[in-house]
Design a protein around this motif. Sequence first.
Motif, PDB file in Angstrom:
ATOM      1  N   PRO A  16       0.804  -1.223   0.000  1.00 34.31           N
ATOM      2  CA  PRO A  16       0.000   0.000   0.000  1.00 34.31           C
ATOM      3  C   PRO A  16       0.839   1.276   0.000  1.00 34.31           C
ATOM      4  O   PRO A  16       0.493   2.240  -0.694  1.00 34.31           O
ATOM      5  CB  PRO A  16      -0.824  -0.105   1.286  1.00 34.31           C
ATOM      6  N   ALA A  20       0.872   4.036  -2.975  1.00 31.74           N
ATOM      7  CA  ALA A  20       0.514   5.428  -2.679  1.00 31.74           C
ATOM      8  C   ALA A  20       1.631   6.396  -3.059  1.00 31.74           C
ATOM      9  O   ALA A  20       1.450   7.608  -2.990  1.00 31.74           O
ATOM     10  CB  ALA A  20       0.170   5.580  -1.202  1.00 31.74           C
ATOM     11  N   ARG A  49      -7.537   0.861  10.972  1.00 33.99           N
ATOM     12  CA  ARG A  49      -8.495   1.057   9.877  1.00 33.99           C
ATOM     13  C   ARG A  49      -8.803  -0.265   9.181  1.00 33.99           C
ATOM     14  O   ARG A  49      -7.988  -1.165   9.159  1.00 33.99           O
ATOM     15  CB  ARG A  49      -7.952   2.076   8.888  1.00 33.99           C
ATOM     16  N   GLY A  52      -8.935  -2.248   2.947  1.00 34.61           N
ATOM     17  CA  GLY A  52      -9.729  -1.768   1.817  1.00 34.61           C
ATOM     18  C   GLY A  52     -10.151  -0.314   1.943  1.00 34.61           C
ATOM     19  O   GLY A  52     -10.539   0.301   0.954  1.00 34.61           O
ATOM     20  N   SER A  53     -10.087   0.228   3.152  1.00 33.45           N
ATOM     21  CA  SER A  53     -10.447   1.637   3.328  1.00 33.45           C
ATOM     22  C   SER A  53      -9.318   2.525   2.820  1.00 33.45           C
ATOM     23  O   SER A  53      -8.169   2.098   2.705  1.00 33.45           O
ATOM     24  CB  SER A  53     -10.777   1.946   4.785  1.00 33.45           C
ATOM     25  N   ARG A  54      -9.648   3.763   2.485  1.00 32.27           N
ATOM     26  CA  ARG A  54      -8.653   4.717   1.992  1.00 32.27           C
ATOM     27  C   ARG A  54      -8.442   5.800   3.038  1.00 32.27           C
ATOM     28  O   ARG A  54      -9.370   6.198   3.724  1.00 32.27           O
ATOM     29  CB  ARG A  54      -9.104   5.333   0.668  1.00 32.27           C
ATOM     30  N   GLN A  69      -3.076   9.329  -1.165  1.00 33.14           N
ATOM     31  CA  GLN A  69      -4.177   8.462  -0.765  1.00 33.14           C
ATOM     32  C   GLN A  69      -3.638   7.044  -0.651  1.00 33.14           C
ATOM     33  O   GLN A  69      -3.048   6.525  -1.600  1.00 33.14           O
ATOM     34  CB  GLN A  69      -5.303   8.502  -1.805  1.00 33.14           C
ATOM     35  N   THR A  71      -4.500   3.005   0.341  1.00 33.41           N
ATOM     36  CA  THR A  71      -5.526   1.985   0.566  1.00 33.41           C
ATOM     37  C   THR A  71      -4.968   0.983   1.570  1.00 33.41           C
ATOM     38  O   THR A  71      -3.935   0.362   1.330  1.00 33.41           O
ATOM     39  CB  THR A  71      -5.903   1.276  -0.745  1.00 33.41           C
ATOM     40  N   SER A  73      -4.326  -2.264   3.746  1.00 36.37           N
ATOM     41  CA  SER A  73      -4.413  -3.707   3.555  1.00 36.37           C
ATOM     42  C   SER A  73      -4.010  -4.389   4.856  1.00 36.37           C
ATOM     43  O   SER A  73      -3.566  -3.733   5.797  1.00 36.37           O
ATOM     44  CB  SER A  73      -3.506  -4.168   2.408  1.00 36.37           C
TER      45      SER A  73
END
Length: 86
Positions: A16, A20, A49, A52-54, A69, A71, A73
């Motif tokens: 991730p 990003a 968090r 899958g959330s951003r 941004q 994401t 994992s």
Amino acid sequence: EPRRGALVVGVMNDGPAAEAGLQPGDLVLSVAGERIDSSRELLTRIASREPGSRVTVSGERDGERFQRQLTVSERPSASELQQQRR
């Protein structure tokens, strides 16, 4: 006053952070607008968090501010981390 933030020392290939655009040497200053004061705090904020959330990560590279941004994992195992660092 001591420097705030968390220094990125390694990024997993295709992870991730790499996706990003984060790089070793970046200084992460905030996650979702909340100030980061240590590497442990950075990991805790991201781990809290849902996968899958951003989330917006703000930081500094070579004296220039940035926002990315990311994401979220699932965190890989220790052995996966050792194999994937670049």
